[in-house]
Design a protein around this motif. Structure first.
Motif, mmCIF file in Angstrom:
data_model
loop_
_atom_site.group_PDB
_atom_site.id
_atom_site.type_symbol
_atom_site.label_atom_id
_atom_site.label_comp_id
_atom_site.label_asym_id
_atom_site.label_seq_id
_atom_site.Cartn_x
_atom_site.Cartn_y
_atom_site.Cartn_z
ATOM 1 N N ARG A 171 0.853 -1.187 0.000
ATOM 2 C CA ARG A 171 0.000 0.000 0.000
ATOM 3 C C ARG A 171 0.889 1.236 0.000
ATOM 4 O O ARG A 171 1.715 1.417 0.895
ATOM 5 C CB ARG A 171 -0.902 0.002 1.230
ATOM 6 C CG ARG A 171 -1.882 1.166 1.283
ATOM 7 C CD ARG A 171 -2.621 1.175 2.607
ATOM 8 N NE ARG A 171 -3.579 2.278 2.656
ATOM 9 C CZ ARG A 171 -4.166 2.694 3.790
ATOM 10 N NH1 ARG A 171 -3.897 2.079 4.941
ATOM 11 N NH2 ARG A 171 -5.014 3.697 3.760
ATOM 12 N N PHE A 172 0.719 2.080 -1.006
ATOM 13 C CA PHE A 172 1.558 3.262 -1.168
ATOM 14 C C PHE A 172 0.674 4.505 -1.086
ATOM 15 O O PHE A 172 -0.289 4.645 -1.850
ATOM 16 C CB PHE A 172 2.263 3.237 -2.524
ATOM 17 C CG PHE A 172 3.109 2.015 -2.752
ATOM 18 C CD1 PHE A 172 4.435 1.999 -2.372
ATOM 19 C CD2 PHE A 172 2.565 0.880 -3.347
ATOM 20 C CE1 PHE A 172 5.228 0.879 -2.581
ATOM 21 C CE2 PHE A 172 3.342 -0.246 -3.568
ATOM 22 C CZ PHE A 172 4.677 -0.253 -3.175
ATOM 23 N N MET A 173 0.995 5.410 -0.175
ATOM 24 C CA MET A 173 0.213 6.633 -0.067
ATOM 25 C C MET A 173 0.380 7.462 -1.338
ATOM 26 O O MET A 173 1.481 7.629 -1.844
ATOM 27 C CB MET A 173 0.657 7.457 1.152
ATOM 28 C CG MET A 173 -0.192 8.714 1.369
ATOM 29 S SD MET A 173 0.321 9.700 2.806
ATOM 30 C CE MET A 173 -0.190 8.626 4.161
ATOM 31 N N THR A 174 -0.741 8.010 -1.826
ATOM 32 C CA THR A 174 -0.710 8.857 -3.007
ATOM 33 C C THR A 174 -0.639 10.322 -2.605
ATOM 34 O O THR A 174 -0.940 10.688 -1.465
ATOM 35 C CB THR A 174 -1.960 8.641 -3.867
ATOM 36 O OG1 THR A 174 -3.108 9.122 -3.147
ATOM 37 C CG2 THR A 174 -2.146 7.164 -4.204
ATOM 38 N N ILE A 199 4.885 14.914 -6.826
ATOM 39 C CA ILE A 199 5.798 14.294 -7.788
ATOM 40 C C ILE A 199 5.572 12.789 -7.769
ATOM 41 O O ILE A 199 5.482 12.180 -6.706
ATOM 42 C CB ILE A 199 7.263 14.617 -7.453
ATOM 43 C CG1 ILE A 199 7.513 16.125 -7.546
ATOM 44 C CG2 ILE A 199 8.221 13.859 -8.377
ATOM 45 C CD1 ILE A 199 8.884 16.549 -7.063
ATOM 46 N N ALA A 200 5.492 12.199 -8.954
ATOM 47 C CA ALA A 200 5.317 10.750 -9.065
ATOM 48 C C ALA A 200 6.368 10.168 -9.996
ATOM 49 O O ALA A 200 6.720 10.767 -11.013
ATOM 50 C CB ALA A 200 3.923 10.424 -9.591
ATOM 51 N N GLU A 206 9.227 9.030 -17.575
ATOM 52 C CA GLU A 206 8.105 9.962 -17.610
ATOM 53 C C GLU A 206 7.652 10.318 -16.197
ATOM 54 O O GLU A 206 6.562 9.932 -15.759
ATOM 55 C CB GLU A 206 6.940 9.381 -18.412
ATOM 56 C CG GLU A 206 7.273 9.161 -19.890
ATOM 57 C CD GLU A 206 6.079 8.668 -20.692
ATOM 58 O OE1 GLU A 206 5.028 8.388 -20.079
ATOM 59 O OE2 GLU A 206 6.199 8.563 -21.925
ATOM 60 N N PRO A 207 8.471 11.052 -15.447
ATOM 61 C CA PRO A 207 8.016 11.510 -14.126
ATOM 62 C C PRO A 207 6.859 12.483 -14.292
ATOM 63 O O PRO A 207 6.720 13.133 -15.335
ATOM 64 C CB PRO A 207 9.251 12.202 -13.547
ATOM 65 C CG PRO A 207 10.021 12.648 -14.755
ATOM 66 C CD PRO A 207 9.793 11.609 -15.805
ATOM 67 N N PHE A 208 6.042 12.575 -13.254
ATOM 68 C CA PHE A 208 4.863 13.448 -13.309
ATOM 69 C C PHE A 208 4.962 14.456 -12.178
ATOM 70 O O PHE A 208 5.162 14.074 -11.016
ATOM 71 C CB PHE A 208 3.587 12.615 -13.167
ATOM 72 C CG PHE A 208 2.322 13.406 -13.307
ATOM 73 C CD1 PHE A 208 1.793 13.696 -14.553
ATOM 74 C CD2 PHE A 208 1.648 13.875 -12.178
ATOM 75 C CE1 PHE A 208 0.622 14.424 -14.686
ATOM 76 C CE2 PHE A 208 0.480 14.600 -12.300
ATOM 77 C CZ PHE A 208 -0.030 14.880 -13.559
ATOM 78 N N VAL A 209 4.829 15.744 -12.512
ATOM 79 C CA VAL A 209 4.943 16.812 -11.512
ATOM 80 C C VAL A 209 3.769 17.762 -11.690
ATOM 81 O O VAL A 209 3.479 18.203 -12.812
ATOM 82 C CB VAL A 209 6.263 17.593 -11.671
ATOM 83 C CG1 VAL A 209 6.429 18.595 -10.525
ATOM 84 C CG2 VAL A 209 7.459 16.649 -11.741
ATOM 85 N N ASP A 221 -4.935 12.858 -11.077
ATOM 86 C CA ASP A 221 -4.526 11.456 -11.019
ATOM 87 C C ASP A 221 -3.019 11.386 -11.244
ATOM 88 O O ASP A 221 -2.540 11.614 -12.355
ATOM 89 C CB ASP A 221 -5.261 10.648 -12.088
ATOM 90 C CG ASP A 221 -4.881 9.163 -12.072
ATOM 91 O OD1 ASP A 221 -4.088 8.759 -11.194
ATOM 92 O OD2 ASP A 221 -5.370 8.424 -12.946
ATOM 93 N N PHE A 222 -2.268 11.080 -10.204
ATOM 94 C CA PHE A 222 -0.810 11.038 -10.295
ATOM 95 C C PHE A 222 -0.291 9.691 -10.798
ATOM 96 O O PHE A 222 0.906 9.542 -11.003
ATOM 97 C CB PHE A 222 -0.189 11.364 -8.937
ATOM 98 C CG PHE A 222 -0.149 12.835 -8.634
ATOM 99 C CD1 PHE A 222 1.004 13.579 -8.817
ATOM 100 C CD2 PHE A 222 -1.285 13.490 -8.182
ATOM 101 C CE1 PHE A 222 1.031 14.938 -8.553
ATOM 102 C CE2 PHE A 222 -1.267 14.854 -7.902
ATOM 103 C CZ PHE A 222 -0.107 15.575 -8.096
#
Length: 249
Positions: A171-174, A199-200, A206-209, A221-222
């Motif tokens: 389980r990973f916190m978003t 940041i994801a 393809e990092p998402f910021v 939606d990260f």
């Protein structure tokens, strides 16, 4: 000998050539699996990449029962792997001190850390970060508010805050979950957090910021893990422009 090796941020290829050389020459390979994870790979893929078995380690073993590992390190070449840089976590520093107390030689092979990667991805200047904090999942009858104390103290000093998000098993916190928790704490204290940067998948292709208010960030939606959160203080002009260009501010 006990060698602490950082694996970098995302997948099996992030490890340095020096680190990979040590891993493939080792007698025993342990993988710390609780402070962070390489979201872009699996233990099975790492075993295939290294050509050797990898033993996962969890918090209780490392912090309370490392005797077997240390005994092996007295006689063999043991490597202790972890995502990011090995010595960002105090529990790893403690293990190195325990090894040294037994007369075991130790070494460190450093790697990219999320604490530095967030600066490149967000444009927030590294010298403006204050104390970091961890945000755990609330448990029954337990809702820790220490993270908010750290954030508010940093904001009062015009310092940014890096907020590590909880991992419990698979389980990973978003980022949106983290923002919701912090907004609940802030409301109870009649405090305000004006801006968030989520940041994801740092280190991936393809990092998402994304930067914005709580309302904005909670609607985004990260995607898959790992996620991390930054609470910026008052922005310098260059920081604001960077966030506008690369984080949708």
């Amino acid at each position: 000998m006990l060698t602490f090796i950082g694996l970098g941020l995302f997948d099996k290829t992030d490890v340095s050539e020096k680190g990979l050389r040590h891993i493939r020459a080792a007698d025993c390979i342990y993988l710390e699996s609780y402070t962070s994870r390489l979201a872009g790979t699996s233990r099975e893929e790492l075993e295939a990449w290294y050509g050797k078995p990898v033993t996962p380690l969890f918090r209780e073993y490392v912090e309370q029962h490392p005797d077997e590992l240390l005994a092996e390190a007295q006689e063999k070449d043991v490597v202790f792997l972890c995502a990011g840089d090995p010595m960002v976590s105090t529990t790893h520093a403690d293990l190195r001190m325990r090894a040294a107390a037994r007369g075991i030689r130790t070494a460190i092979v450093h790697a990219a850390s999320i604490s530095s990667a967030v600066c490149g991805l967000s444009g927030l200047q590294n010298y403006r970060f204050g104390k970091s904090c961890s945000l755990p999942f609330p448990q029954k009858n337990w809702f820790p508010t220490t993270p908010l104390d750290v954030i508010l103290q940093n904001l009062s000093l015009r310092l940014h805050t890096l907020v590590y998000l909880d991992i419990q098993g698979e389980r990973f916190m978003t980022v949106p979950e983290a923002v919701a928790l912090l907004e609940q704490m802030a409301a109870e204290r009649q405090a305000q957090i004006p801006l968030y940067v989520g940041i994801a998948r740092a280190g991936s292709d393809e990092p998402f910021v994304r930067a914005g208010t709580a309302e904005t960030i909670q609607s985004v939606d990260f995607g898959p893990p790992l996620h991390i959160l930054v609470i910026p203080a008052e922005l310098h002009d260059m920081e604001r422009e960077y966030l506008e260009m690369f984080a949708g501010l």
